[in-house]
Design a protein around this motif. Structure first.
Motif, PDB file in Angstrom:
ATOM      1  N   ILE A 152      27.953  47.063  30.218  1.00 43.20           N
ATOM      2  CA  ILE A 152      27.188  46.826  31.446  1.00 43.20           C
ATOM      3  C   ILE A 152      27.768  47.571  32.640  1.00 43.20           C
ATOM      4  O   ILE A 152      27.260  47.444  33.752  1.00 43.20           O
ATOM      5  N   GLY A 153      28.833  48.360  32.408  1.00 41.52           N
ATOM      6  CA  GLY A 153      29.358  49.216  33.464  1.00 41.52           C
ATOM      7  C   GLY A 153      30.564  48.698  34.203  1.00 41.52           C
ATOM      8  O   GLY A 153      30.945  49.258  35.240  1.00 41.52           O
ATOM      9  N   CYS A 154      31.182  47.635  33.704  1.00 40.13           N
ATOM     10  CA  CYS A 154      32.356  47.087  34.385  1.00 40.13           C
ATOM     11  C   CYS A 154      33.532  48.065  34.354  1.00 40.13           C
ATOM     12  O   CYS A 154      33.682  48.852  33.416  1.00 40.13           O
ATOM     13  N   ILE A 155      34.372  47.970  35.371  1.00 40.38           N
ATOM     14  CA  ILE A 155      35.585  48.769  35.473  1.00 40.38           C
ATOM     15  C   ILE A 155      36.784  47.852  35.237  1.00 40.38           C
ATOM     16  O   ILE A 155      36.899  46.793  35.863  1.00 40.38           O
ATOM     17  N   SER A 156      37.681  48.262  34.353  1.00 42.09           N
ATOM     18  CA  SER A 156      38.904  47.498  34.117  1.00 42.09           C
ATOM     19  C   SER A 156      39.858  47.688  35.283  1.00 42.09           C
ATOM     20  O   SER A 156      40.173  48.820  35.667  1.00 42.09           O
ATOM     21  N   GLU A 157      40.307  46.580  35.849  1.00 40.42           N
ATOM     22  CA  GLU A 157      41.175  46.647  37.028  1.00 40.42           C
ATOM     23  C   GLU A 157      42.649  46.381  36.723  1.00 40.42           C
ATOM     24  O   GLU A 157      43.507  46.656  37.551  1.00 40.42           O
ATOM     25  N   GLY A 158      42.944  45.818  35.566  1.00 36.98           N
ATOM     26  CA  GLY A 158      44.331  45.563  35.237  1.00 36.98           C
ATOM     27  C   GLY A 158      44.480  44.368  34.323  1.00 36.98           C
ATOM     28  O   GLY A 158      43.504  43.771  33.874  1.00 36.98           O
ATOM     29  N   VAL A 159      45.722  44.030  34.052  1.00 34.94           N
ATOM     30  CA  VAL A 159      46.053  42.970  33.116  1.00 34.94           C
ATOM     31  C   VAL A 159      46.848  41.881  33.824  1.00 34.94           C
ATOM     32  O   VAL A 159      47.817  42.166  34.530  1.00 34.94           O
ATOM     33  N   LEU A 160      46.414  40.643  33.624  1.00 34.57           N
ATOM     34  CA  LEU A 160      47.182  39.487  34.063  1.00 34.57           C
ATOM     35  C   LEU A 160      47.996  39.017  32.862  1.00 34.57           C
ATOM     36  O   LEU A 160      47.454  38.518  31.874  1.00 34.57           O
ATOM     37  N   ARG A 161      49.305  39.184  32.938  1.00 31.18           N
ATOM     38  CA  ARG A 161      50.143  38.904  31.784  1.00 31.18           C
ATOM     39  C   ARG A 161      50.303  37.400  31.550  1.00 31.18           C
ATOM     40  O   ARG A 161      50.554  36.648  32.478  1.00 31.18           O
ATOM     41  N   ASN A 162      50.128  37.010  30.291  1.00 28.81           N
ATOM     42  CA  ASN A 162      50.395  35.627  29.888  1.00 28.81           C
ATOM     43  C   ASN A 162      49.573  34.617  30.690  1.00 28.81           C
ATOM     44  O   ASN A 162      50.027  33.513  30.974  1.00 28.81           O
ATOM     45  N   ALA A 163      48.340  35.005  31.071  1.00 27.30           N
ATOM     46  CA  ALA A 163      47.577  34.223  32.057  1.00 27.30           C
ATOM     47  C   ALA A 163      46.537  33.302  31.439  1.00 27.30           C
ATOM     48  O   ALA A 163      45.825  32.615  32.167  1.00 27.30           O
ATOM     49  N   TRP A 164      46.413  33.270  30.123  1.00 24.76           N
ATOM     50  CA  TRP A 164      45.356  32.469  29.503  1.00 24.76           C
ATOM     51  C   TRP A 164      45.886  31.807  28.247  1.00 24.76           C
ATOM     52  O   TRP A 164      46.819  32.301  27.619  1.00 24.76           O
ATOM     53  N   ILE A 165      45.293  30.678  27.908  1.00 22.01           N
ATOM     54  CA  ILE A 165      45.625  30.011  26.656  1.00 22.01           C
ATOM     55  C   ILE A 165      44.398  30.039  25.764  1.00 22.01           C
ATOM     56  O   ILE A 165      43.366  29.440  26.082  1.00 22.01           O
ATOM     57  N   ALA A 166      44.501  30.764  24.662  1.00 17.27           N
ATOM     58  CA  ALA A 166      43.454  30.802  23.649  1.00 17.27           C
ATOM     59  C   ALA A 166      43.835  29.828  22.533  1.00 17.27           C
ATOM     60  O   ALA A 166      44.868  29.157  22.600  1.00 17.27           O
ATOM     61  N   ARG A 167      42.969  29.760  21.530  1.00 17.45           N
ATOM     62  CA  ARG A 167      43.256  28.893  20.391  1.00 17.45           C
ATOM     63  C   ARG A 167      43.135  29.684  19.101  1.00 17.45           C
ATOM     64  O   ARG A 167      42.297  30.571  18.978  1.00 17.45           O
ATOM     65  N   THR A 168      43.996  29.345  18.132  1.00 17.77           N
ATOM     66  CA  THR A 168      43.966  30.034  16.846  1.00 17.77           C
ATOM     67  C   THR A 168      44.149  29.029  15.723  1.00 17.77           C
ATOM     68  O   THR A 168      44.749  27.965  15.912  1.00 17.77           O
ATOM     69  N   ARG A 169      43.624  29.378  14.552  1.00 23.07           N
ATOM     70  CA  ARG A 169      43.751  28.526  13.379  1.00 23.07           C
ATOM     71  C   ARG A 169      45.161  28.639  12.787  1.00 23.07           C
ATOM     72  O   ARG A 169      45.718  29.743  12.681  1.00 23.07           O
TER      73      ARG A 169
END
Length: 212
Positions: A152-169
């Protein structure tokens, strides 16, 4: 100046984006229990009919009336089947900025529905609501969401390190939390030109209407 979004529906060539209603409870509950949704979102798991009903009747409407954003169901134009949801949140009315997130049912993936819905939402936000920035955050390993952002045309602005909690099996089949980096993307009105040309080729420019 208004501080809430209108209750609207948005139509594209293949989709109708509209407010959720109670008839969506079964399909929403099924979609939110999909493994990809559980992995990359913060939805309760397992996600039951009561959770879906609470979201549809109270939490989603409160997003709009509270000025924080708006939640719309994404449905197929021909079948009316629930494809997914799209959510504007963390809206800043002074900066004219909002953040978008989306969920697509497993049966509907690979059809370009997420990008079509997200682009329609962006066009409405910029053209009708006169916003100046749309933000998208994707977990570092969520490549499907990153492809939507790029499409959709978004521009990547950078990375927030260790900023999210996902879930895995885990090996025993249970879910466990795992920390992950977050990629921040942005879309501005002037970024829509290329994506708009792509949508125009498919006849997919959106139309808007108030929802009564």
């Amino acid at each position: 100046m208004t501080s809430t979004f209108p209750n609207i529906s948005i139509s594209t060539e293949r989709l109708v984006l509209r407010p959720l209603d109670e008839d969506d409870v079964p399909a929403l509950a099924e979609m939110m229990n999909d493994e990809q949704v559980v992995a990359w979102t913060t939805v309760p798991h397992p996600y039951g009919a009561a959770d879906a009903h609470e979201w549809i009747t109270r939490l989603a409407p409160d997003e709009r009336t509270g000025g924080r954003g708006i939640v719309l169901a994404v449905t197929e134009f021909l079948t009316q089947r629930l494809v997914g949801t799209v959510h504007l949140r963390n809206t800043d009315w002074r900066v004219r900025s909002s953040e978008i997130s989306y969920v697509v049912a497993p049966w509907a993936r690979g059809e370009g529905y997420a990008s079509e819905a997200a682009l329609a939402m962006a066009q409405w936000l910029f053209h009708d609501q006169k916003f100046e920035r749309l933000e998208l955050r994707t977990a570092a390993d969520n490549t499907a969401s990153q492809q939507v952002a790029q499409k959709i045309g978004c521009i990547s602005e950078g990375v927030l390190r260790n900023a999210w909690i996902a879930r895995t099996r885990t090996e025993d089949g249970t879910w466990t939390d795992v920390r992950t980096d977050v990629i921040v993307w942005s879309l501005l009105p002037e970024d829509l030109a290329g994506a708009g040309e792509h949508l125009a080729d498919s006849g997919g420019f959106p139309s808007y209407s108030d929802w009564n």
